[in-house]
Design an enzyme around this catalytic site. Structure first.
Site, mmCIF file in Angstrom:
data_model
loop_
_atom_site.group_PDB
_atom_site.id
_atom_site.type_symbol
_atom_site.label_atom_id
_atom_site.label_comp_id
_atom_site.label_asym_id
_atom_site.label_seq_id
_atom_site.Cartn_x
_atom_site.Cartn_y
_atom_site.Cartn_z
ATOM 1 C CB SER A 50 -0.923 0.014 1.219
ATOM 2 O OG SER A 50 -0.144 0.229 2.385
ATOM 3 C CG ASP A 83 -3.960 -2.209 -1.334
ATOM 4 O OD1 ASP A 83 -4.968 -2.173 -2.070
ATOM 5 O OD2 ASP A 83 -4.015 -2.441 -0.109
ATOM 6 C CG HIS A 84 -6.128 1.373 -0.416
ATOM 7 N ND1 HIS A 84 -7.376 1.867 -0.687
ATOM 8 C CD2 HIS A 84 -6.326 0.180 0.185
ATOM 9 C CE1 HIS A 84 -8.301 1.019 -0.252
ATOM 10 N NE2 HIS A 84 -7.684 -0.024 0.263
ATOM 11 C CG ASP A 105 -8.662 4.697 -2.697
ATOM 12 O OD1 ASP A 105 -9.700 5.286 -3.065
ATOM 13 O OD2 ASP A 105 -8.506 4.260 -1.545
ATOM 14 C CG HIS A 177 -10.179 -0.632 4.747
ATOM 15 N ND1 HIS A 177 -10.784 0.254 3.894
ATOM 16 C CD2 HIS A 177 -9.460 -1.473 3.957
ATOM 17 C CE1 HIS A 177 -10.432 -0.031 2.639
ATOM 18 N NE2 HIS A 177 -9.638 -1.078 2.652
ATOM 19 C CB THR A 230 -6.567 -5.876 9.781
ATOM 20 O OG1 THR A 230 -6.512 -4.589 9.151
ATOM 21 C CG2 THR A 230 -6.613 -5.724 11.280
HETATM 22 O O1 G3H Z 1 -6.544 -2.973 0.602
HETATM 23 C C1 G3H Z 1 -6.393 -3.709 1.600
HETATM 24 C C2 G3H Z 1 -7.511 -4.188 2.341
HETATM 25 O O2 G3H Z 1 -8.713 -3.739 1.931
HETATM 26 C C3 G3H Z 1 -7.333 -4.848 3.641
HETATM 27 O O3 G3H Z 1 -8.285 -4.494 4.604
HETATM 28 O O4 G3H Z 1 -6.980 -4.741 6.688
HETATM 29 O O5 G3H Z 1 -9.435 -4.724 6.717
HETATM 30 O O6 G3H Z 1 -8.215 -6.659 5.761
HETATM 31 P P1 G3H Z 1 -8.220 -5.182 6.021
HETATM 32 ZN ZN ZN Z 2 -8.483 -1.737 1.022
#
Ligand code: G3H
Ligand code: ZN
Length: 288
Positions: A50, A83-84, A105, A177, A230
């Site tokens: 990310s 990511d993001h 994003d 999230h 997470t």
């Molecule tokens: O982009 C990554 C995720 O959407 C992970 O989310 O930490 O709630 O599993 P999370």
């Molecule tokens: Zn995410």
């Protein structure tokens, strides 16, 4: 096995009606654990880094190059995905580093601005052969500012995909999230409606809060890429805590990161079997 593109992994899974596990890398041990788990399950996997993880390291390149190197020596298909990303500069850097895919994003923007910014990134990425995921309808909980009740409208999603040319779409269907409990309530009817309306694979963010049986149901209703971060950190950190608590004289980092890496690999394998509808003795059909 050579580094694989997220687009190819996701397209194969979507055709087969399977899910793809996409797990976040922060430390090198995450990348190693995720690949070891994928090899245990015999399933392809997405390593994702990310913008926040790059910021933590002070730069994208070091953790990206380590992840790409780990992916290249894997025995299953592994892709490396940004990511993001909210920064177009970071997207460009990822493409230059050899990422085959990015998530741009712009979901914090209003619809028209999200559409314009995403279309611009898609045009640039496609010119470089890079697959793009975007987000419409904020997935709740990120940085504490998104409402957990956010939902993506199927008609708006279809129009957004047509106008931007994105390759996959992250949608808001009840996840949030960074949940530490796995009791999110998913809107399966909405997932099915989005699947029917949207011509590209759908992405479920915030999947740490989703129970095992709901991960299966989410894939059955039309989700393909399933992002989990997470929950793996929970497993990793619990193992670190246990090792440190058990021996107050322990100082060699390998003696607590090693068990954490092994525990995380086991959990990745277990989740990938769920997402790929495999039992413990089966391997992924692509490997037969
Ligand atoms: O982009 C990554 C995720 O959407 C992970 O989310 O930490 O709630 O599993 P999370
Ligand atoms: Zn995410």
């Amino acid at each position: 096995m050579p580094l694989t593109g997220t687009g190819a992994i996701v397209a194969t899974a979507a055709r087969a009606g399977h899910g793809v596990g996409a797990f976040n890398v922060i430390q090198l041990e995450h990348a190693q654990a995720i690949i070891a788990g994928a090899e245990q399950a015999g399933a392809p996997v997405v390593l994702q880094i990310s913008e926040n993880a790059a910021r933590y390291h002070g730069a994208l390149a070091p953790i990206a190059k380590a992840s790409l190197a780990e992916a290249e020596r894997a025995t299953v298909a592994v892709s490396v995905h940004l990511d993001h990303a909210t920064s177009t500069e970071l997207v460009r850097e990822a493409v230059d580093l050899g990422f085959g895919s990015v998530m741009f994003d712009a979901s914090a923007k209003d619809y028209e601005d999200n559409l314009a910014a995403t279309a611009d990134v898609v045009a640039r990425c496609h010119a470089a052969g890079c697959w793009v995921e975007a987000e419409l309808g904020e997935v709740g909980g990120k940085d504490g500012v998104h409402a957990p009740g956010a939902r993506t409208d199927p008609a708006e999603a279809a129009a957004f995909v047509a106008a931007t040319g994105v390759d996959a779409l992250a949608v808001a269907v009840g996840t949030s999230h960074a949940m530490l409990t796995r009791d999110a309530s998913l809107d399966f009817d909405l997932i099915a409606a989005l699947r029917a309306a949207v011509p590209v694979p759908l992405v479920l963010h915030g999947s740490s809060g989703v129970a095992d049986e709901d991960l299966t149901a989410a894939v059955q209703h039309g989700m393909t890429k399933v992002n989990i971060a997470t929950h793996l950190n929970h497993v990793f950190t619990t193992a670190v805590r246990d090792a440190l608590t058990a021996d107050m004289r322990l100082v060699d980092t390998r003696r607590y990161l090693g068990p954490a890496r092994a525990a995380t690999a086991e959990e990745v394998a277990r989740l990938l079997r769920i997402l790929n509808a495999l039992n413990a003795s089966q391997s992924h059909p692509d490997r037969k």
